[in-house]
Design an enzyme around this catalytic site. Structure first.
Site, PDB file in Angstrom:
ATOM      1  N   CYS A  86      42.171 -14.982 -15.643  1.00 43.73           N
ATOM      2  CA  CYS A  86      40.932 -14.699 -16.388  1.00 43.73           C
ATOM      3  C   CYS A  86      39.729 -14.724 -15.452  1.00 43.73           C
ATOM      4  CB  CYS A  86      40.732 -15.738 -17.494  1.00 43.73           C
ATOM      5  SG  CYS A  86      42.046 -15.792 -18.721  1.00 43.73           S
ATOM      6  N   CYS A 145       0.840  -1.201   0.000  1.00 40.68           N
ATOM      7  CA  CYS A 145       0.000   0.000   0.000  1.00 40.68           C
ATOM      8  C   CYS A 145       0.872   1.247   0.000  1.00 40.68           C
ATOM      9  CB  CYS A 145      -0.932   0.015   1.217  1.00 40.68           C
ATOM     10  SG  CYS A 145      -0.048   0.032   2.788  1.00 40.68           S
ATOM     11  N   ASP A 155      15.092 -31.396  14.056  1.00 43.03           N
ATOM     12  CA  ASP A 155      16.546 -31.455  13.920  1.00 43.03           C
ATOM     13  C   ASP A 155      17.095 -30.280  13.116  1.00 43.03           C
ATOM     14  OD1 ASP A 155      16.720 -33.933  15.261  1.00 43.03           O
ATOM     15  OD2 ASP A 155      16.158 -34.984  13.422  1.00 43.03           O
ATOM     16  N   ASP A 203      16.873 -36.113  10.691  1.00 39.37           N
ATOM     17  CA  ASP A 203      15.911 -36.265   9.594  1.00 39.37           C
ATOM     18  C   ASP A 203      14.615 -35.498   9.807  1.00 39.37           C
ATOM     19  OD1 ASP A 203      14.924 -37.866  11.676  1.00 39.37           O
ATOM     20  OD2 ASP A 203      13.881 -39.169  10.255  1.00 39.37           O
ATOM     21  N   ASP A 232      20.857 -37.782  15.785  1.00 36.87           N
ATOM     22  CA  ASP A 232      19.499 -37.929  16.290  1.00 36.87           C
ATOM     23  C   ASP A 232      19.217 -39.431  16.337  1.00 36.87           C
ATOM     24  OD1 ASP A 232      16.683 -37.343  16.823  1.00 36.87           O
ATOM     25  OD2 ASP A 232      16.372 -37.981  14.743  1.00 36.87           O
ATOM     26  N   CYS A 239      42.959 -19.176 -17.697  1.00 37.76           N
ATOM     27  CA  CYS A 239      43.738 -19.337 -16.466  1.00 37.76           C
ATOM     28  C   CYS A 239      43.045 -18.626 -15.315  1.00 37.76           C
ATOM     29  CB  CYS A 239      45.155 -18.801 -16.645  1.00 37.76           C
ATOM     30  SG  CYS A 239      45.205 -17.019 -16.934  1.00 37.76           S
ATOM     31  N   CYS A 259       3.331   1.699   2.809  1.00 31.76           N
ATOM     32  CA  CYS A 259       4.564   0.906   2.653  1.00 31.76           C
ATOM     33  C   CYS A 259       5.589   1.710   1.852  1.00 31.76           C
ATOM     34  CB  CYS A 259       4.269  -0.404   1.925  1.00 31.76           C
ATOM     35  SG  CYS A 259       3.193  -1.534   2.814  1.00 31.76           S
TER      36      CYS A 259
END
Length: 811
Positions: free
Chosen positions: A91, A21, A708, A704, A492, A88, A24
């Site tokens: 470059c 808006c 974690d 997993d 874990d 190289c 903002c």
């Protein structure tokens, strides 16, 4: 990698994200105007941009921070470009600097081995700006098509990477060199000088034109590269020979056409061999991309038809016949068959798949007919994500490469200075300027920044490619380098060291309470949870066909338990800590719980919440859960110990159950009853503890689950199981494509081997120049030997990296 420079041009057009808006826009404008050095700032809500003018010293980082402080962000975009003409490490530095001069480029990283540039820039940056900057620096570029097949035919290769220029140069140089062999037999053969010029000129001026072109581009950009050194050195030898020919005639003994021609031939040969070897380092990417079929057999409205993958939609039914490659990620609707996923997960044996199981595009179907429902397409497929991860890891620079970049930036100017000093020293001290020129030419020719530029990226490309084939996906080169220094791995438990599918092994209730009634209450409390223990309770209730009452006001207490109301009464279900903190007396069932915990079972307690405030909950039952330890867990811990890496279990489980698992697997240390929020804190403490013991001691975390993720992010290196959540994989530096924890030790071992190759390459690249340049300056190397050594240096570095392909996981 080069980041935002200290000074950047003004005015700026900044793409702003998050504005909704007029207020903002006003807030962003106010924040920018408050920044020191800003003269004016105007924000346009319609175009979502901010136009900022200010002092020359105004930097983009300050503008970005100001916008962020206001609660918004600058829209960014990632660009990937294919860069041509780099030879190289010098470059690489020049291309990075050229890109960083483009207003709005935040970060630029160029890889010599892949000949690619990866940039992070404001969304307002246009492709033409980037391509123009690279062109101005003396190179060519185009946008990298990540979906294109990197394999090129010999005919499609740039001529500089083809074999025919090398063959032609050798054919023209041979008559210049063959007469020199007569000296070994006491015969002095000499080709007429004009014939020598006729043979050497095409090599120097046509086949060697690439060195002039690239060297001139470097000079115009105010720097130097390998091409400049070769062009200057061979031109000096060629020019000196032309001078001798014109002054002293065609039979002069001081003609060096063969030196100039042979040097160019050898350098061309070296670049051709280097290009062939570099292409082998991209073998992993090519193999992965070849797994993607072009078409799929789709069943719509009962009719089967062959369609290109781009025409498929989510939810489509795909028919996969025996022996065919599975074209998409999907879920099996009907059919059973073993599926070979070895090139994706590294699993050597086919895995039996049944209805309801997930399959990955690129895997090979066995002998059964499968009907799939498509679950992921295009860029969201597992195979595409794997390719992106491997490409990203291969494109990024390892931290050790940044030190090399600093050396490369001054390499060519230093070599030019040494060559000039060599020329003057020999010329003034001996008066033999012809000999002085040849020694200076040898210095120019033997100096090779190519080996420095290739030492790190080629090893990383091969290492990450080999890892991908084993089912180990490395997110970036930094993770690969850090993994080599891991000295402690924290695990874990559930889903990592155990199968992750706990079962309700036993339920014991207080005398007078029916056990099935207690189970029905527990199932009601767990009705809204996806926790593995909750699933185990619901599955057991379903097996016994119990009627589960409806629960209300469900509330989860992270890492502790749940509470809810059932039939108007409040109940609690959770850990020992949870119930004891609330004042519950667990002694009635403690003996049975201790026995179950000694067997490695996890315990949850069911209690009735007190009606009066301040009263203690009334214990109803104890539930014991068993989760089978993975068969690969114990060998994984043994493999880590063989690498002299300590192991630690960090679990939210009760102490007795966690200690039982730790003892069974031979873990070095166990920390139990750890809340999810505390895992990251423990990892941070471990990092601090190890760093106090000395450098190069890193902490890795393996997990997993969502809980974690903070610990995976806090560790030096996070290892996420691909069988877990996407959140965990996003937080980790390494993803293990199958639930085999032995991959952790394999990843550490492979990263150590890769880093060792990097260090070997850098040692030889530096040693080659440190030894070769002084020898050339002192007159111990003629230009032809220097050219051969230069060509050999780059090839040897790439070949040494390719030896990583022989790495095998230890049994």
């Amino acid at each position: 990698m080069i980041k935002t420079p200290a000074n950047t041009p003004s005015p700026w057009t900044l793409p702003i994200a998050g504005m909704t808006c007029a207020s903002c826009a006003s807030r962003v404008e106010k924040a920018l105007k408050a920044l020191p050095g800003v003269r004016s700032a105007q924000v346009n809500l319609a175009t979502e941009t901010a136009s900022v003018e200010g002092a020359p010293e105004l930097i983009l980082a300050a503008l970005q921070a100001s916008v962020k402080k206001a609660g918004y962000s600058l829209r960014e975009k990632i660009w990937q470009l294919q860069v041509g003409g780099m030879t190289c490490a010098s470059c690489v530095g020049r291309v990075e600097k050229a890109l960083m001069k483009v207003p709005g480029v935040l970060e630029a990283e160029v890889n010599l081995a892949t000949e690619t540039a990866t940039l992070r820039a404001l969304a307002s940056v246009e492709l033409d700006q980037l391509l123009g900057a690279i062109l101005k620096a003396g190179y060519t570029a185009q946008r990298l098509d990540t979906n294109s097949e990197p394999e090129q035919s010999a005919a499609a290769l740039p001529w500089s990477h083809s074999a025919w220029p090398v063959g032609l140069a050798a054919l023209l140089s041979a008559p210049l060199v063959i007469p020199m062999l007569g000296d070994f037999f006491g015969q002095h053969w000499m080709l007429n000088g004009w014939w020598q010029l006729l043979l050497a000129a095409p090599v120097q001026l046509i086949l060697g034109a690439r060195f002039y072109k690239a060297g001139w581009a470097a000079l115009r950009a105010g720097s130097g590269n390998m091409d400049l050194l070769v062009a200057l050195g061979t031109s000096a030898a060629f020019g000196l020979s032309v001078y001798e020919l014109l002054i002293r005639g065609p039979m002069s003994m001081n003609l060096y056409f063969e030196s100039a021609a042979v040097v160019i031939t050898l350098v061309l040969l070296g670049k051709w061999m280097e290009a062939r070897a570099k292409r082998q380092t991209t073998e992993a990417i090519r193999a992965l991309k070849k797994l993607r079929p072009e078409t799929a057999r789709v069943r719509r409205d009962g009719v089967e038809s062959e369609l290109p993958l781009a025409a498929l939609r989510l939810g489509d039914e795909v028919v996969v016949r025996p022996g065919e490659r599975i074209p998409v990620d999907g879920e099996i609707l009907s059919g059973e068959s073993p599926v070979d996923e070895s090139l994706i997960t590294g699993e050597s044996l086919p895995v039996d798949k049944h209805p309801g199981d997930a399959v990955v595009g690129g895997a090979v179907n066995g002998e059964g007919l499968l009907i799939l429902r498509t679950t992921a397409l295009g860029a969201e497929s597992t195979l595409s994500r794997i390719v992106r991860l491997v490409e990203s890891a291969q494109a990024k620079k390892a931290p050790i490469q940044r030190q090399v970049d600093r050396v490369s930036a001054i390499f060519v100017p230093v070599v030019l200075g040494i060559a000039l000093l060599t020329l003057l020293s020999w010329g003034l001290s001996t008066g033999d300027w012809e000999h002085a020129i040849l020694n200076a030419v040898a210095v120019l020719v033997i100096a090779c920044p190519c080996a420095l530029g290739l030492a790190t990226p080629t090893a990383i490309m091969v290492g990450t490619g080999v890892a991908a084939r084993q089912g180990i996906l490395v997110k970036d080169a930094e993770a690969l380098e850090l993994a080599a220094e891991v000295s402690l791995v924290a695990f874990d438990k559930t889903g990592t060291l155990t199968v992750g599918r706990p079962k309700l092994a036993h339920l014991q209730s207080i005398a007078g309470l029916d056990e099935q009634a207690a189970l029905a209450l527990a199932a009601a409390l767990q009705s809204g949870s996806e926790h593995p223990l909750a699933q185990a309770v619901r599955e057991r209730a379903l097996e016994l066909k119990l009627t589960v009452p409806e629960a209300a006001q469900l509330r989860a207490v992270p890492g502790r338990g749940v509470s809810a109301q059932v039939n108007g009464q409040a109940y609690l279900l959770g850990s020992s800590r949870y119930l004891k903190d609330l004042g519950a007396d667990l002694s009635a069932l403690q003996a049975a719980a201790d026995l179950a915990q000694a067997q490695g079972h996890s315990i949850s307690w069911l209690a009735e919440a007190p009606a009066a405030e301040g009263a203690a909950p009334r214990l109803l039952a104890a539930l014991a859960f068993g989760d089978a330890i993975k068969p690969t867990a114990a060998p994984a811990i043994q493999a880590l110990h063989a690498l002299e890496v300590r192991s630690l279990l960090v679990s939210g489980d009760n102490n007795a159950a966690a200690q039982a698992v730790g003892h069974q697997l031979g873990l070095d240390e166990v920390r139990a009853e750890v809340l999810p929020a505390d895992k990251a804190r423990i990892v941070a403490e471990l990092k601090k503890e190890l760093s106090s013991q000395g450098k190069h001691r890193r902490v890795a975390m393996v997990g997993d689950g969502i809980n974690d993720a903070p610990a995976l992010a806090a560790a030096d290196v996070g290892f996420a199981m691909a069988t877990g959540t996407d959140v965990a994989m996003a937080a980790a530096g390494v993803t293990l494509m199958r639930g085999d924890v032995r991959l952790v030790a394999q990843a550490i071992d492979l990263s150590r081997k890769t880093v060792a190759k990097i260090r070997q390459n850098l040692f030889w690249a530096f040693a080659y120049n440190v030894v070769g340049i002084p020898l050339a300056a002192l007159g111990f190397l003629n230009p032809m030997l220097a050219g051969a050594a230069m060509a050999l240096s780059s090839v040897s570095v790439v070949s040494n990296a390719l030896l990583l392909k022989r790495w095998k996981a230890k049994a």
